[in-house]
Design an enzyme around this catalytic site. Structure first.
Site, mmCIF file in Angstrom:
data_model
loop_
_atom_site.group_PDB
_atom_site.id
_atom_site.type_symbol
_atom_site.label_atom_id
_atom_site.label_comp_id
_atom_site.label_asym_id
_atom_site.label_seq_id
_atom_site.Cartn_x
_atom_site.Cartn_y
_atom_site.Cartn_z
ATOM 1 N N ASP A 68 4.670 -2.357 24.823
ATOM 2 C CA ASP A 68 4.596 -2.686 23.405
ATOM 3 C C ASP A 68 3.832 -1.551 22.741
ATOM 4 O OD1 ASP A 68 5.292 -4.255 21.238
ATOM 5 O OD2 ASP A 68 3.383 -5.324 21.238
ATOM 6 N N PHE A 148 12.991 7.736 16.515
ATOM 7 C CA PHE A 148 13.260 6.456 15.856
ATOM 8 C C PHE A 148 11.981 5.970 15.175
ATOM 9 C CE2 PHE A 148 11.114 3.388 18.686
ATOM 10 C CZ PHE A 148 10.826 4.212 19.763
ATOM 11 N N HIS A 176 2.464 8.940 22.895
ATOM 12 C CA HIS A 176 1.886 7.688 23.398
ATOM 13 C C HIS A 176 2.691 7.147 24.581
ATOM 14 C CE1 HIS A 176 4.866 7.433 20.306
ATOM 15 N NE2 HIS A 176 5.114 6.164 20.529
#
Ligand code: ITT
Length: 192
Positions: A68, A148, A176
């Site tokens: 996530d 994106f 990340h």
């Protein structure tokens, strides 16, 4: 090694398989018969990543991982954060999210932000978490068409190019998700 990656996002799937390399075969939830949307309603990235991985593990008993990611903007108190996908609308409307972010930052001089990814791995029934962070700033307009999500607005620290102006390799090298996935790979190759 075969492992399930809990995502419906094809960009993420490409990014992650590129970093994992040929030693790993990524399987999607759909390929193991899970077609429903996997719930992610925790207030934290860690909670959501674990929730998705546990959902898959409980139904398949197979090794799996889920990630996530949130964009945490300093001047907005860490928003959109865990709500990054549904910032402007109920769906994954990247263009609307970017417009709202620019609007909420209008007139703000502090444009500091970071992307943070958390990966939850369940391997042989045991849970492990990995984190990857990249610091940067939010530009005043969108640039680039690669990647994106918030990529056209995000300038990683020390770069005058947005993530959307970089090749997939360039983004993965510093992003990340790239950082978190490299930690995952290091762990997996030592625990195979
Ligand atoms: P899955 O849950 O199906 O994996 P998702 O698109 O919801 O896909 P995340 O929850 O991890 O993915 O990310 C939430 C949102 O954060 C995502 O919809 C994008 O808007 C943004 N985002 C995540 N990673 C990003 C990246 O590398 N570059 C730009 N935006 C990103």
């Amino acid at each position: 090694m075969k492992i399930i990656f809990a995502t419906n996002n094809k960009h993420k799937l490409q990014e992650v398989s590129a970093v994992l390399g040929p030693g790993f075969e990524l399987v999607t939830p759909r390929e193991v018969g899970i077609t429903e949307e996997i719930p992610e309603d925790s207030p934290t990235l860690e909670g959501n990543a674990l929730q998705k991985a546990r959902y898959l593990y409980e139904r398949t008993g197979l090794d799996c991982f889920a990630d996530d990611t949130g964009l945490e903007v300093e001047a907005l108190g860490g928003a959109p954060g865990v709500h990054s996908a549904r910032y402007a609308t109920d769906g994954h409307d990247f263009a609307a999210n970017n417009r709202l972010l620019l609007k909420n930052l209008e007139g703000k001089t502090n444009r500091q932000a970071r992307f943070r990814t958390v990966i939850a791995l369940i391997l042989g029934g045991k849970e492990h978490l990995f984190e990857g962070i990249v610091e940067g700033v939010i530009d005043t307009k969108e640039n680039g068409t690669e990647g994106f999500g918030y990529d056209p607005l995000f300038l990683p620290e020390g770069s005058s190019c947005s993530f959307a102006e970089m090749t997939a390799e360039e983004k993965n090298a510093i992003s990340h998700r790239g950082r978190a996935v490299r930690k995952l790979v290091d762990f997996l190759v030592n625990h195979k």
